[in-house]
Design an enzyme around this catalytic site. Structure first.
Site, PDB file in Angstrom:
ATOM      1  N   GLY A 168     -24.926 -29.416 -32.760  1.00  0.00           N
ATOM      2  CA  GLY A 168     -23.686 -29.528 -32.007  1.00  0.00           C
ATOM      3  C   GLY A 168     -23.584 -30.855 -31.271  1.00  0.00           C
ATOM      4  N   SER A 169     -22.973 -30.822 -30.112  1.00  0.00           N
ATOM      5  CA  SER A 169     -22.675 -32.051 -29.373  1.00  0.00           C
ATOM      6  C   SER A 169     -23.907 -32.740 -28.797  1.00  0.00           C
ATOM      7  CB  SER A 169     -21.691 -31.737 -28.247  1.00  0.00           C
ATOM      8  OG  SER A 169     -20.474 -31.249 -28.765  1.00  0.00           O
TER       9      SER A 169
END
Length: 638
Positions: A325-326
């Site tokens: 993810g981020s």
């Protein structure tokens, strides 16, 4: 009437004398043969039979070395050796094996499974007159019952042995691993002579990786035995060389604090010292008690572990492959500006979505209404997906895959963690070989925000974070700190230990523009200390400055016209929560990666855990108050 002839006494006397002479000659011949054989055995073959007699009376026995102990960085004992008594059988002296086993079962509890395992051990390769264990961990009462029945149990012995004991049980199993009974396949891989008296071998983790160092060198002794094979006295002895005692970089207090923070969750945390790569904590929950495996776990207990939905046997920290993810956005942002794909001043207008073509598919931002005009710093602090979509589209897959690879994604750079996996670092070639398809622009958009094909382990995320903290200087994660050496003043000292890991250090990350490190790190600082940072609540009351990045990884896809609602999803279909951080920013001493399976947002779940881990290490907090913990919970996405 006929008359009966009288006996011929002269003839009978003559016959008797002939028979007596013949018998006497036979006796003489037999006596001569006996004397001749006696002379042959006692005089001519004296040396040979004397040697054979000594061989029957004097035996050469291997002596197992003491396994090395394992300590944490503060000298706390993590893996010990404890005495244990076992009942063993010497096959060469047991005339009726089935009868002996039956008599033993009458004296002490021995299960059919233990008998089955004994028979398997009996078939393994072994030295002559080497005993085979039947049951371990005998009580004093069981020892007494066997001892008073020795006269009915030829070949049965009670033997003392040192077995591994892990005083902290499940807290360290995924970091240390464990030892277990050595099997036939493992015997083929080791020096058979050196393991001739050894019953245990490292199965997982540090116990497995440093097996040759921990095991030591076998010794031997000449012993005199009686007719029943029992040792009467030791004639000669060469002492074994004990294994080396190891000090790990692990901090037990930090490990236990971290485990407490993850209690009741399926999660993993890895903490690394950016200065030397020493692993400070490696936690995967739930865990299991390694002591069950040392002398053999029961089918019932193993079945319960294997069939558990929470997968306690699975080492999430090293083998769990998750979409990061981020948490990789600092690296993809660095790739975009350092490769020249976009400038550091590059900005986008975020309406809440991004399209590759007019009226094409909408790639949504996590913030439904968008972030407005967004530059690099705000893109990191607010984790703006649209900025990364745009930069990723302009950049393409090649620079992203290249820079991610420089930070250790897609490879195993840890030194002494045998269970570590490499994850997946996608590229054009990877997709062509594995998916039989070309690389599409939409794939680049997904990769830019850490979704799509990219998979990473918590260990890789912590390693990459440590490299960022060091501004590109590589340190390879490892458990071993050095050899344990007693010290009269300090109690112990860390000795130097040379070990060939068989791999070189990765090249440091050299940027075309080294000043860009400041931009990326400042963006990570603003994630937690900035007024709009996604994890700003996790920095409440902090006594140091730290840099971090939140992440949320989707488990199931959401249709374009739908909105994510965790309450409507089953718990195991909810997003994974991630967070990476290092602290203090000015002089990094710890880099942390946290993942909580199905935990929701990284800011609300993972970031507070990372904050408490850093607090425990940097400022010495030991207890986690629930009210204080909840006050750190953020409510922003990502």
């Amino acid at each position: 009437m006929s008359s009966t002839p009288l006996k011929d006494h002269n003839r009978e006397t003559r016959t008797f004398r002939i028979r007596a002479v013949i018998a006497f000659i036979i006796v003489l011949i037999a006596l001569f043969g006996l004397v001749t054989r006696f002379y042959f055995l006692q005089v001519m073959e004296h040396d040979r039979y004397s040697a054979l007699s000594d061989k029957n009376r004097v035996q050469l026995q291997p002596v197992a070395p003491t396994r090395g102990l394992i300590y944490d960085r503060n000298g706390v004992l993590l893996a010990d050796n404890q005495p244990s008594y076992s009942v063993t059988l010497l096959k060469e002296e047991v005339k009726d094996l089935d009868g002996t086993l039956a008599r033993l079962q009458e004296l002490i509890p021995i299960t059919d499974k233990q008998v089955e395992r004994f028979r398997k051990r009996l078939k393994q390769r072994r030295r002559p007159f080497e005993s085979v264990p039947l049951r371990f961990r005998l009580t004093e009462d069981e020892i007494a019952r066997i001892s008073v029945n020795y006269h009915r149990l030829p070949g049965v012995r009670i033997e003392a042995d040192l077995i591994r004991y892990y005083p902290y049980g499940s807290s360290l199993v995924h970091a240390l691993g464990y030892v277990g009974r050595i099997n036939e396949r493992e015997l083929e891989r080791v020096d058979e002579t050196n393991y001739s008296a050894t019953h245990y071998i490292g199965k997982l983790g540090i116990e497995k990786y440093y097996e040759s160092t921990l095991h030591g060198q076998v010794g031997f002794q000449k012993v005199e035995t009686n007719a029943r094979g029992r040792v009467m006295r030791v004639l000669e002895r060469t002492d074994p060389v004990p294994g080396e005692d190891l000090i790990l970089s692990l901090d037990l207090k930090l490990q236990q604090t971290t485990e407490k923070l993850l209690e009741g969750r399926r999660a993993a945390v890895v903490a690394i010292d950016p200065k030397d790569g020493g692993i400070l904590a490696l936690v995967s929950t739930p865990g299991y008690d390694p002591n069950m495996f040392v002398t053999g776990i029961s089918n019932k207990d193993y079945g319960a572990l294997r069939e558990s939905d929470d997968l306690p046997l699975f080492n999430r920290a090293l083998r769990g492959r998750y979409p990061p993810g981020s948490t990789v956005k600092p690296i993809t942002a660095l790739a975009a500006i350092d490769s020249g794909s976009v400038s550091p001043s590059f900005k986008v207008r975020d309406f809440g979505w991004y399209t590759l073509t007019k009226n094409g598919r909408r790639y949504r931002d996590w913030k439904r209404g968008g972030h407005g005009v967004v530059g690099l710093n705000l893109a990191l602090a607010q984790s703006c997906d649209v900025w990364f979509y745009s930069a990723g589209h302009k950049m393409g897959v090649d620079p992203m895959s290249d820079y991610l690879g420089r930070f250790g994604f897609g490879s195993i750079e840890s030194l002494d963690l045998p269970e570590a996996t490499r994850g997946i670092l996608p590229s054009r070639e990877w997709k062509r070989n594995n998916r039989r398809a070309p690389w599409y622009p939409g794939d680049s958009l997904n990769l830019s925000i850490g979704q799509g094909f990219l998979l990473a382990t918590p260990m890789q995320l912590a390693t990459a974070t440590a490299v960022i903290a060091n501004r590109g200087r590589w340190v390879q994660p490892r458990m071993l700190k050095g050899a344990y050496q007693p010290d009269e003043e300090k109690g112990f000292a860390v000795g130097e230990m040379e070990y060939d890991y068989g791999k070189g250090k990765p090249e440091d990350v050299q940027l075309n523009h080294p000043e860009y490190w400041n931009l990326i790190i400042q963006g990570m600082v603003d994630v937690v200390h900035g007024p709009r940072g996604t994890a700003r609540r996790s920095a409440k009351g902090v006594k140091y400055r730290f840099a971090g990045k939140t992440g949320t990884a989707q488990v199931v896809g959401i249709k374009q016209d739908e909105e994510y609602d965790a309450e409507k999803l089953a718990e195991r279909l909810r997003d994974h929560a991630l967070f990476v951080a290092f602290a203090p920013v000015e002089d990094p001493k710890i880099a942390v990666a946290v993942i909580v399976e199905n935990g929701g947002g990284g800011s609300s779940t993972a970031a507070p855990i990372a904050r408490k881990v850093m607090d425990a290490y940097l400022v010495g907090e030991k207890e986690v108050e629930s009210t204080e913990f909840e006050s750190l919970m953020g409510y922003d996405h990502d």
